[in-house]
Motif scaffolding. Structure first.
Motif, short mmCIF file in Angstrom:
data_model
loop_
_atom_site.label_atom_id
_atom_site.label_comp_id
_atom_site.label_asym_id
_atom_site.label_seq_id
_atom_site.Cartn_x
_atom_site.Cartn_y
_atom_site.Cartn_z
N HIS A 185 38.08 66.03 -19.09
CA HIS A 185 38.36 64.57 -19.42
C HIS A 185 37.13 63.41 -18.81
O HIS A 185 37.46 62.47 -18.89
CB HIS A 185 39.74 63.96 -19.03
N ILE A 186 35.99 64.26 -18.60
CA ILE A 186 34.86 63.39 -17.78
C ILE A 186 34.45 62.44 -18.73
O ILE A 186 33.87 61.18 -18.63
CB ILE A 186 33.85 64.40 -17.40
N TYR A 187 34.67 62.48 -20.31
CA TYR A 187 34.21 61.64 -21.08
C TYR A 187 35.09 60.38 -21.35
O TYR A 187 34.75 59.49 -22.24
CB TYR A 187 33.77 62.29 -22.70
N TYR A 188 36.32 60.26 -20.61
CA TYR A 188 37.22 59.49 -20.74
C TYR A 188 37.69 58.80 -19.52
O TYR A 188 38.46 59.18 -18.98
CB TYR A 188 38.33 60.11 -21.58
N ILE A 229 27.23 62.52 -13.29
CA ILE A 229 25.59 62.50 -13.36
C ILE A 229 24.98 63.82 -13.64
O ILE A 229 23.93 63.71 -14.20
CB ILE A 229 25.20 62.15 -11.79
N LYS A 230 25.62 64.82 -13.28
CA LYS A 230 24.96 66.24 -13.70
C LYS A 230 25.02 66.34 -15.10
O LYS A 230 23.85 67.00 -15.77
CB LYS A 230 25.86 67.53 -12.88
N LEU A 231 26.07 65.91 -15.85
CA LEU A 231 25.89 66.26 -17.19
C LEU A 231 25.06 65.14 -17.91
O LEU A 231 24.27 65.47 -18.93
CB LEU A 231 27.26 65.85 -17.66
N ILE A 232 24.82 63.96 -17.22
CA ILE A 232 23.95 63.15 -17.75
C ILE A 232 22.76 63.53 -17.67
O ILE A 232 21.59 63.34 -18.65
CB ILE A 232 24.08 61.51 -17.09
N GLU A 248 27.92 55.89 -24.95
CA GLU A 248 28.69 55.73 -25.63
C GLU A 248 29.73 57.02 -25.45
O GLU A 248 30.78 57.10 -25.22
CB GLU A 248 28.48 55.81 -27.12
N GLU A 249 28.67 58.16 -25.17
CA GLU A 249 29.51 59.58 -25.14
C GLU A 249 30.37 59.64 -23.94
O GLU A 249 31.38 59.92 -23.77
CB GLU A 249 28.57 60.68 -25.03
N PHE A 250 29.78 58.73 -22.86
CA PHE A 250 30.61 58.84 -21.46
C PHE A 250 31.18 57.75 -21.17
O PHE A 250 31.90 57.49 -19.89
CB PHE A 250 29.47 59.09 -20.43
#
Length: 280
Positions: A185-188, A229-232, A248-250
């Motif tokens: 749920h890292i995007y929400y 941060i790692k995903l970005i 928007e994604e995050f």
């Protein structure tokens, strides 16, 4: 977008391809893809990676992926699901942790082999599977089964080497569940609020922070920030997504909000970071 299912605990396939037969698609299972020969690009979750012989990729459930083949490529595919993890003789004590480790490769492009010794181990293992798969000799299914188990364990070891220190053989099961929930749920941002996580896992808001730090040795907010941060960073390095699309994604309100968050952690704004990593 198509979504494939697996109707057995595991499946093996060897294929020589000039063109990827499928556009971007998702699975409900895990898939290991090994490059026996050939070159091209792997696409996973809008990120790209140049592949070559010896690269091994792990695709987790719900990863969006495809391959752009530049020269004729010999692929090895191993598909397996949770049923196989639970019934494949991998050992019941560590199945949940193995599932978590495999899931933790989600969203990360590139070869998963971090251990140099394992790179030399994987190729003869896959070639042995190929011989048994092709020859259909006596006890070949039993040998393939053992080789598949060993390959999955090698993969898990390599992923574990790139993880923070949250997961060990002694990690509390609820902590593993919380870590997996955060990643899913890292995007929400709304779903990552303390009161929401505490309610889902039956831990009071007042105690949740202390509980998380006790079992992971870092704060929950610190872990969420590092993972995000790692995903970005991966988006900036491996994808062509625009900054506003990443924001928007995050779940950031706008580019300015994302820039402020990123610069606080990395010391650079998003555009400067993207330029620096692509010059390497």
């Amino acid at each position: 977008m198509t979504r494939e299912n697996l109707y057995e605990s595991y499946a093996i396939n060897f294929a020589t391809l000039d063109v990827c037969p499928k556009p971007e698609h998702k699975h409900t299972f895990f898939e290991l893809v090994y490059i026996r020969s050939g070159n091209g690009r792997q696409c996973i979750n809008n990120s790209h990676f140049n592949y070559k012989p010896g690269h091994l990729f792990l695709l987790s459930p719900d990863d969006c992926h495809s391959f752009d083949i530049e020269s004729t490529t010999d692929f090895f595919f191993l598909q397996f699901n949770d049923i196989y993890l639970k019934t494949g003789g991998l050992g019941t004590d560590n199945i949940r942790r193995l599932e978590y480790i495999l899931q933790n490769a989600n969203h990360r492009p590139g070869c998963i082999l971090r251990n140099i010794v394992d790179k030399s181990l994987v190729n003869p293992m896959i070639e042995a599977i190929f011989r048994e798969y092709s020859n259909r000799d006596v006890y070949n299914q039993e040998l393939i089964h053992q080789l598949v188990n060993t390959l999955i364990i090698v993969v898990a070891r390599n992923i574990a080497k790139s993880l923070p220190d949250q997961v060990t053989v002694n990690t509390d099961e609820k902590t593993v569940d919380i870590l997996q929930y955060i990643q899913q749920h890292i995007y929400y941002p709304e779903k990552l609020k303390t009161e929401n996580i505490g309610h889902i896992f039956g831990v009071s808001n007042a105690y949740l922070g202390r509980y998380f730090k006790k079992h992971t040795h870092e704060t929950m907010q610190g872990y969420i920030t590092k993972y995000k941060i790692k995903l970005i960073e991966h988006r900036l390095k491996f994808s062509d997504k625009r900054i506003n699309e990443i924001a928007e994604e995050f779940g950031f309100t706008d580019i300015s909000h994302l820039n402020k968050f990123f610069k606080k952690q990395k010391g650079k704004n998003l555009s400067a970071y993207r330029e620096s990593v692509r010059l390497k």
